[in-house]
Design a protein around this motif. Structure first.
Motif, mmCIF file in Angstrom:
data_model
loop_
_atom_site.group_PDB
_atom_site.id
_atom_site.type_symbol
_atom_site.label_atom_id
_atom_site.label_comp_id
_atom_site.label_asym_id
_atom_site.label_seq_id
_atom_site.Cartn_x
_atom_site.Cartn_y
_atom_site.Cartn_z
ATOM 1 N N THR A 1 79.233 26.177 -52.612
ATOM 2 C CA THR A 1 78.844 27.459 -52.018
ATOM 3 C C THR A 1 79.523 27.633 -50.667
ATOM 4 O OG1 THR A 1 76.782 27.559 -53.212
ATOM 5 C CG2 THR A 1 76.863 28.773 -51.141
ATOM 6 N N LEU A 2 79.548 26.565 -49.876
ATOM 7 C CA LEU A 2 80.224 26.630 -48.581
ATOM 8 C C LEU A 2 81.722 26.860 -48.757
ATOM 9 C CD1 LEU A 2 80.166 26.274 -45.489
ATOM 10 C CD2 LEU A 2 80.646 23.851 -45.870
ATOM 11 N N PHE A 3 82.347 26.024 -49.595
ATOM 12 C CA PHE A 3 83.786 26.158 -49.812
ATOM 13 C C PHE A 3 84.128 27.548 -50.340
ATOM 14 C CE2 PHE A 3 84.300 21.373 -50.173
ATOM 15 C CZ PHE A 3 85.079 21.280 -49.041
ATOM 16 N N GLY A 4 83.320 28.019 -51.256
ATOM 17 C CA GLY A 4 83.586 29.316 -51.878
ATOM 18 C C GLY A 4 83.503 30.447 -50.867
ATOM 19 N N THR A 5 82.475 30.394 -50.042
ATOM 20 C CA THR A 5 82.311 31.435 -49.035
ATOM 21 C C THR A 5 83.521 31.445 -48.103
ATOM 22 O OG1 THR A 5 79.953 31.008 -49.154
ATOM 23 C CG2 THR A 5 80.714 32.353 -47.316
ATOM 24 N N VAL A 6 83.859 30.250 -47.606
ATOM 25 C CA VAL A 6 85.012 30.159 -46.697
ATOM 26 C C VAL A 6 86.274 30.640 -47.402
ATOM 27 C CG1 VAL A 6 86.460 28.581 -45.367
ATOM 28 C CG2 VAL A 6 83.982 28.287 -45.381
ATOM 29 N N PHE A 7 86.418 30.255 -48.662
ATOM 30 C CA PHE A 7 87.613 30.653 -49.402
ATOM 31 C C PHE A 7 87.762 32.175 -49.443
ATOM 32 C CE2 PHE A 7 89.702 32.044 -53.290
ATOM 33 C CZ PHE A 7 90.905 31.368 -53.198
ATOM 34 N N PHE A 8 86.695 32.867 -49.808
ATOM 35 C CA PHE A 8 86.807 34.328 -49.910
ATOM 36 C C PHE A 8 86.997 34.976 -48.539
ATOM 37 C CE2 PHE A 8 84.940 33.632 -54.209
ATOM 38 C CZ PHE A 8 85.970 34.233 -54.930
ATOM 39 N N VAL A 9 86.456 34.344 -47.494
ATOM 40 C CA VAL A 9 86.729 34.849 -46.138
ATOM 41 C C VAL A 9 88.230 34.751 -45.858
ATOM 42 C CG1 VAL A 9 86.466 34.371 -43.663
ATOM 43 C CG2 VAL A 9 84.464 34.313 -45.165
ATOM 44 N N LEU A 10 88.806 33.599 -46.185
ATOM 45 C CA LEU A 10 90.228 33.388 -45.895
ATOM 46 C C LEU A 10 91.116 34.306 -46.725
ATOM 47 C CD1 LEU A 10 90.223 29.507 -45.586
ATOM 48 C CD2 LEU A 10 90.248 31.185 -43.745
ATOM 49 N N VAL A 11 90.738 34.517 -47.983
ATOM 50 C CA VAL A 11 91.520 35.441 -48.812
ATOM 51 C C VAL A 11 91.441 36.855 -48.224
ATOM 52 C CG1 VAL A 11 91.657 36.539 -51.084
ATOM 53 C CG2 VAL A 11 91.331 34.083 -50.906
ATOM 54 N N SER A 12 90.264 37.223 -47.735
ATOM 55 C CA SER A 12 90.136 38.550 -47.124
ATOM 56 C C SER A 12 91.051 38.669 -45.912
ATOM 57 C CB SER A 12 88.690 38.817 -46.694
ATOM 58 O OG SER A 12 87.835 38.666 -47.804
ATOM 59 N N PHE A 13 91.110 37.637 -45.107
ATOM 60 C CA PHE A 13 92.018 37.669 -43.949
ATOM 61 C C PHE A 13 93.473 37.759 -44.391
ATOM 62 C CE2 PHE A 13 88.515 36.252 -41.214
ATOM 63 C CZ PHE A 13 88.766 37.062 -40.122
ATOM 64 N N ALA A 14 93.813 36.982 -45.405
ATOM 65 C CA ALA A 14 95.194 37.015 -45.904
ATOM 66 C C ALA A 14 95.534 38.426 -46.384
ATOM 67 C CB ALA A 14 95.381 36.003 -47.031
ATOM 68 N N PHE B 1 95.633 50.546 -53.763
ATOM 69 C CA PHE B 1 94.880 49.649 -54.668
ATOM 70 C C PHE B 1 94.622 48.288 -54.030
ATOM 71 C CE2 PHE B 1 99.273 48.887 -56.428
ATOM 72 C CZ PHE B 1 99.342 47.496 -56.331
ATOM 73 N N TYR B 2 95.497 47.910 -53.122
ATOM 74 C CA TYR B 2 95.322 46.620 -52.435
ATOM 75 C C TYR B 2 93.964 46.573 -51.719
ATOM 76 C CZ TYR B 2 97.539 42.434 -50.441
ATOM 77 O OH TYR B 2 97.883 41.144 -50.135
ATOM 78 N N ALA B 3 93.600 47.714 -51.099
ATOM 79 C CA ALA B 3 92.338 47.776 -50.349
ATOM 80 C C ALA B 3 91.146 47.593 -51.280
ATOM 81 C CB ALA B 3 92.235 49.111 -49.623
ATOM 82 N N VAL B 4 91.259 48.107 -52.502
ATOM 83 C CA VAL B 4 90.149 47.984 -53.444
ATOM 84 C C VAL B 4 89.971 46.513 -53.854
ATOM 85 C CG1 VAL B 4 89.257 48.701 -55.702
ATOM 86 C CG2 VAL B 4 90.512 50.336 -54.261
ATOM 87 N N ILE B 5 91.075 45.859 -54.173
ATOM 88 C CA ILE B 5 90.985 44.460 -54.606
ATOM 89 C C ILE B 5 90.545 43.573 -53.437
ATOM 90 C CG2 ILE B 5 92.168 42.577 -55.792
ATOM 91 C CD1 ILE B 5 92.244 45.169 -57.419
ATOM 92 N N ALA B 6 91.079 43.852 -52.256
ATOM 93 C CA ALA B 6 90.651 43.091 -51.077
ATOM 94 C C ALA B 6 89.147 43.263 -50.895
ATOM 95 C CB ALA B 6 91.403 43.566 -49.837
ATOM 96 N N GLY B 7 88.663 44.469 -51.222
ATOM 97 C CA GLY B 7 87.225 44.719 -51.156
ATOM 98 C C GLY B 7 86.442 43.798 -52.086
ATOM 99 N N TRP B 8 86.995 43.511 -53.244
ATOM 100 C CA TRP B 8 86.323 42.585 -54.165
ATOM 101 C C TRP B 8 86.172 41.227 -53.486
ATOM 102 C CZ3 TRP B 8 89.521 43.166 -59.381
ATOM 103 C CH2 TRP B 8 89.446 44.499 -59.807
ATOM 104 N N ALA B 9 87.250 40.783 -52.840
ATOM 105 C CA ALA B 9 87.199 39.475 -52.176
ATOM 106 C C ALA B 9 86.137 39.477 -51.090
ATOM 107 C CB ALA B 9 88.568 39.125 -51.595
ATOM 108 N N MET B 10 86.035 40.604 -50.362
ATOM 109 C CA MET B 10 85.033 40.671 -49.302
ATOM 110 C C MET B 10 83.621 40.645 -49.884
ATOM 111 S SD MET B 10 87.064 43.350 -46.888
ATOM 112 C CE MET B 10 85.783 43.744 -45.777
ATOM 113 N N ASP B 11 83.429 41.373 -50.967
ATOM 114 C CA ASP B 11 82.117 41.361 -51.616
ATOM 115 C C ASP B 11 81.781 39.934 -52.048
ATOM 116 O OD1 ASP B 11 79.827 42.787 -53.110
ATOM 117 O OD2 ASP B 11 80.792 41.621 -54.693
ATOM 118 N N TYR B 12 82.785 39.226 -52.529
ATOM 119 C CA TYR B 12 82.542 37.873 -53.017
ATOM 120 C C TYR B 12 82.212 36.886 -51.905
ATOM 121 C CZ TYR B 12 82.824 38.132 -58.017
ATOM 122 O OH TYR B 12 82.502 38.361 -59.330
ATOM 123 N N VAL B 13 82.495 37.242 -50.672
ATOM 124 C CA VAL B 13 82.058 36.396 -49.560
ATOM 125 C C VAL B 13 80.533 36.349 -49.576
ATOM 126 C CG1 VAL B 13 81.931 36.158 -47.055
ATOM 127 C CG2 VAL B 13 84.070 36.926 -48.118
#
Ligand code: TRP
Length: 440
Positions: free
Chosen positions: A294-307, A95-107
């Motif tokens: 928009t910039l902060f948000g994009t970077v944020f979701f990138v970083l969450v995806s990495f985490a 399930f972790y992969a699915v939620i991480a996928g949400w974060a990636m989509d949100y990038v």
């Protein structure tokens, strides 16, 4: 390197996505107090136990337990802790992969400026329409699994070090920036009040269990991930020192994420108990309103995806290391096979949010809810309970004290924690919840 890897494992979706929503669902304040108590009285001692076992044997968790059982002339049944950990790792990663996928989509979604001027209605609509599409969720889940498998196939160190050294501090800084923003939203006072006012009647026994489960989940405990990483800790490093740093870091990130998210919740008149969508509905509101959002948000979701990736790696590592050791198998092949199995299981979580949304298992739970409950509220605490008993009562005392190198008073305190506090604490909460379930 161990601190980096273990911090990379600990800090993940558990801190930013799961902690706020579970806290919100369980009424805040009292939940968070119980969570903190669990981190300090159970989490830190058990984490030390995992590291010392891993460092003693320096092999995969299952083989570590096998060896320790031999050394202590104990029952081989203890090795089941390792097997349960492997299963828990699969379940969680699915399930972790699915939620991480949400974060990636949100990038991508954030980068397109979707949230500029968004209202809570449009933010929820964006999220809900995304959830309705199994194909979209599968696309991102697949991508996340491919990246994870690709990294673990090549061996854990390598690129991971860079990812953690660079991106973790960035995530940290960005959280501080957002914390600054959240103070300007007008919801900050209410958020601190929600998080730190201990109103016990807002939480039931289930909440205590959830808080304990979250403490295990967020520190990556109870399934052997930290044991696997412990195999790489140099002999001269201080186990209590490193473990305390990791636990502190992890806690600070979770609390910061909670403050940010609940400030947005209250500033916009939203409900704190919104389930898994909480982060994906609230944060876009902030990114839609703050300068350069928009910039902060994009970077944020990138970083969450990495985490999420650095955490996912540690979920697969115990099983992978074991299979490679045991059958002399090629690492990349094993990684791909494990990835495929996890991916298939993950489809159950994908469908939980759309086509299977109305399929309820054991007490109104979707497939995802059930997996989450089974792993976080049962398997991880049970693993921790057994590890505490094993290290506290079964392992030779000399082995333990040589590993930990603590003053005798500190060692004594630690023994009390792993022998009594952790096992009795977990067992009491289990019994209480079961009784509550039976008696209604
Ligand atoms: N701790 C991670 C997080 O907070 C998730 C995680 C990674 C984990 N490895 C684990 C949870 C092992 C339990 C066991 O996101």
């Amino acid at each position: 390197m161990f601190i980096l890897a273990a911090a990379g494992s600990a800090v993940g979706l558990g801190n930013i996505w799961r902690f706020p929503f579970i806290a919100g669902d369980n009424g805040g304040g009292a939940f968070i107090l119980v969570y903190l108590v669990c981190i300090f009285l159970i989490g830190i001692p058990i984490m030390m136990a995992e590291v010392l076992m891993g460092r003693e044997v320096r092999s995969s968790p299952i083989n570590t337990l096998r060896r320790l059982v031999t050394v202590s002339k104990a029952s081989p049944a203890w090795i089941l802790i390792g097997w349960m950990g492997v299963v828990a790792g699969f379940f969680i990663l699915s399930f972790y992969a699915v939620i991480a996928g949400w974060a990636m989509d949100y990038v991508l979604v954030t980068a397109q400026g979707t949230f500029e001027g968004a209202t809570s209605a449009t933010a929820s609509a964006t999220f809900n329409s995304f959830l309705e599409s199994p194909l979209q969720l599968m696309l991102w889940q697949t991508l996340f699994m491919i990246i994870t498998v690709w990294i673990v196939a090549r061996g854990v160190s390598g690129g991971l070090e860079l990812a953690i050294r660079v991106f973790m501090p960035m995530l940290f800084i960005l959280l501080v920036v957002m914390l600054g923003y959240s103070i300007t939203t007008g919801g900050f006072g209410e958020a601190t009040e929600f998080m730190f006012r201990f109103e016990w009647d807002r939480m039931g026994v289930e909440g205590v269990l959830a808080a304990m489960g979250q403490a295990f989940f967020t520190l990556s405990l109870g399934m052997g991930a930290i044991m696997a990483y412990g195999a790489y800790v140099p002999s001269q490093a201080s186990v209590p020192g490193t473990v305390t740093i990791i636990a502190m870091l992890d806690t600070v990130v979770a609390i910061a994420a909670g403050l940010v998210i609940f400030s947005i919740v209250f500033a916009n008149g939203l409900e704190p108990g919104q389930g898994p969508g909480l982060m994906f509905i609230t944060l876009p509101l902030a990114f839609g309103q703050m300068p350069m959002g928009t910039l902060f948000g994009t970077v944020f979701f990138v970083l969450v995806s990495f985490a999420a990736i650095t955490s996912a790696i540690s979920l697969i590592e115990p099983a992978l290391a074991f299979l490679v050791e045991e059958y002399n198998a090629v690492r990349s092949r094993v990684a791909i096979s494990l990835g495929v199995i996890t991916w298939v299981l993950g489809l159950g979580t994908v469908f939980s949010f759309n086509v299977w949304a109305d399929v309820h298992l054991i007490g109104e739970r979707t497939f995802f809810d059930l997996l989450d409950y089974l792993t976080n509220n049962i398997m991880l605490p049970l693993g921790g309970l057994l590890m505490g008993l094993f290290v506290g009562w079964v392992l030779p005392r000399k082995l333990v004290s040589e590993q930990l190198q603590m003053s005798s008073a500190a060692l004594q305190a630690w023994f009390v924690a792993v022998r009594f506090i952790a096992p009795i604490g977990v067992a009491t909460v289990f019994v209480y919840t079961i009784l509550r379930g039976i008696l209604g």
